[in-house]
Design a protein around this motif. Sequence first.
Motif, short mmCIF file in Angstrom:
data_model
loop_
_atom_site.label_atom_id
_atom_site.label_comp_id
_atom_site.label_asym_id
_atom_site.label_seq_id
_atom_site.Cartn_x
_atom_site.Cartn_y
_atom_site.Cartn_z
N GLY A 2 0.82 -1.19 0.00
CA GLY A 2 0.00 0.00 0.00
C GLY A 2 0.86 1.25 0.00
N GLU A 3 0.35 2.29 -0.61
CA GLU A 3 1.07 3.57 -0.68
C GLU A 3 0.11 4.69 -0.33
OE1 GLU A 3 2.82 4.06 -4.55
OE2 GLU A 3 4.00 2.23 -4.37
N TYR A 4 0.69 5.75 0.26
CA TYR A 4 -0.09 6.94 0.58
C TYR A 4 0.83 8.15 0.56
CZ TYR A 4 -3.02 10.26 3.12
OH TYR A 4 -3.75 11.35 3.50
N ALA A 14 6.77 -3.73 6.81
CA ALA A 14 7.99 -3.06 6.36
C ALA A 14 7.58 -1.73 5.74
CB ALA A 14 8.75 -3.92 5.36
N LEU A 15 7.93 -0.64 6.42
CA LEU A 15 7.63 0.70 5.92
C LEU A 15 8.82 1.26 5.17
CD1 LEU A 15 5.92 2.29 9.03
CD2 LEU A 15 4.82 1.47 6.94
N SER A 16 8.54 2.04 4.15
CA SER A 16 9.58 2.75 3.41
C SER A 16 8.94 3.99 2.82
CB SER A 16 10.18 1.85 2.32
OG SER A 16 9.19 1.49 1.37
N GLY A 62 2.95 16.44 2.18
CA GLY A 62 4.03 15.67 2.80
C GLY A 62 4.69 14.72 1.82
N LYS A 63 5.12 13.62 2.33
CA LYS A 63 5.92 12.65 1.58
C LYS A 63 5.14 11.35 1.36
CE LYS A 63 9.69 15.17 1.62
NZ LYS A 63 10.40 15.55 0.43
N LEU A 64 5.74 10.50 0.54
CA LEU A 64 5.18 9.19 0.24
C LEU A 64 5.52 8.19 1.33
CD1 LEU A 64 3.80 7.31 -1.89
CD2 LEU A 64 6.11 6.81 -2.72
N VAL A 65 4.52 7.44 1.77
CA VAL A 65 4.70 6.35 2.73
C VAL A 65 4.30 5.07 2.02
CG1 VAL A 65 4.06 5.39 4.96
CG2 VAL A 65 4.07 7.86 4.63
N VAL A 66 5.15 4.06 2.07
CA VAL A 66 4.90 2.77 1.45
C VAL A 66 4.89 1.71 2.54
CG1 VAL A 66 5.76 1.06 -0.21
CG2 VAL A 66 6.03 3.51 -0.67
N ALA A 67 3.91 0.83 2.49
CA ALA A 67 3.82 -0.27 3.46
C ALA A 67 3.71 -1.59 2.73
CB ALA A 67 2.61 -0.07 4.37
N ASP A 68 4.53 -2.53 3.13
CA ASP A 68 4.42 -3.91 2.68
C ASP A 68 4.14 -4.75 3.91
OD1 ASP A 68 5.11 -3.92 -0.24
OD2 ASP A 68 6.84 -2.84 0.55
#
Length: 114
Positions: A21-23, A46-48, A28-34
Amino acid sequence: MIEVMAATAMPADNAGMQGHGEYKMPGGKLVVADVAIEHGRLAQVALSGDFFLEPDEALDAINAALAGQGADADVDVLAAVVQAALPAQVRMYGISADAVAVAVRRAIDAAEAA
């Protein structure tokens, strides 16, 4: 201060569901979650993204706090878990606990839809 760009790799042999998932937080900035889901719970998170956290250990604290949460948790619950995991001295630049929660919820939804 670190810029977070890479996530911990998800194990290929995970028998559960996996989601991404991405938001992008407004302004602000991009947050990516796996995520990996097993037995209705987040087995691994795992966040990036292109956000900044200070100190470096804050990312591990967020990932660890989210692991074990129910896959049915809503954004408000996930945001509260993230906020509770972070000591007062942690600085989040370009993201918030709510933004992390939205990305994680989107990853859960993607895993369940697959």
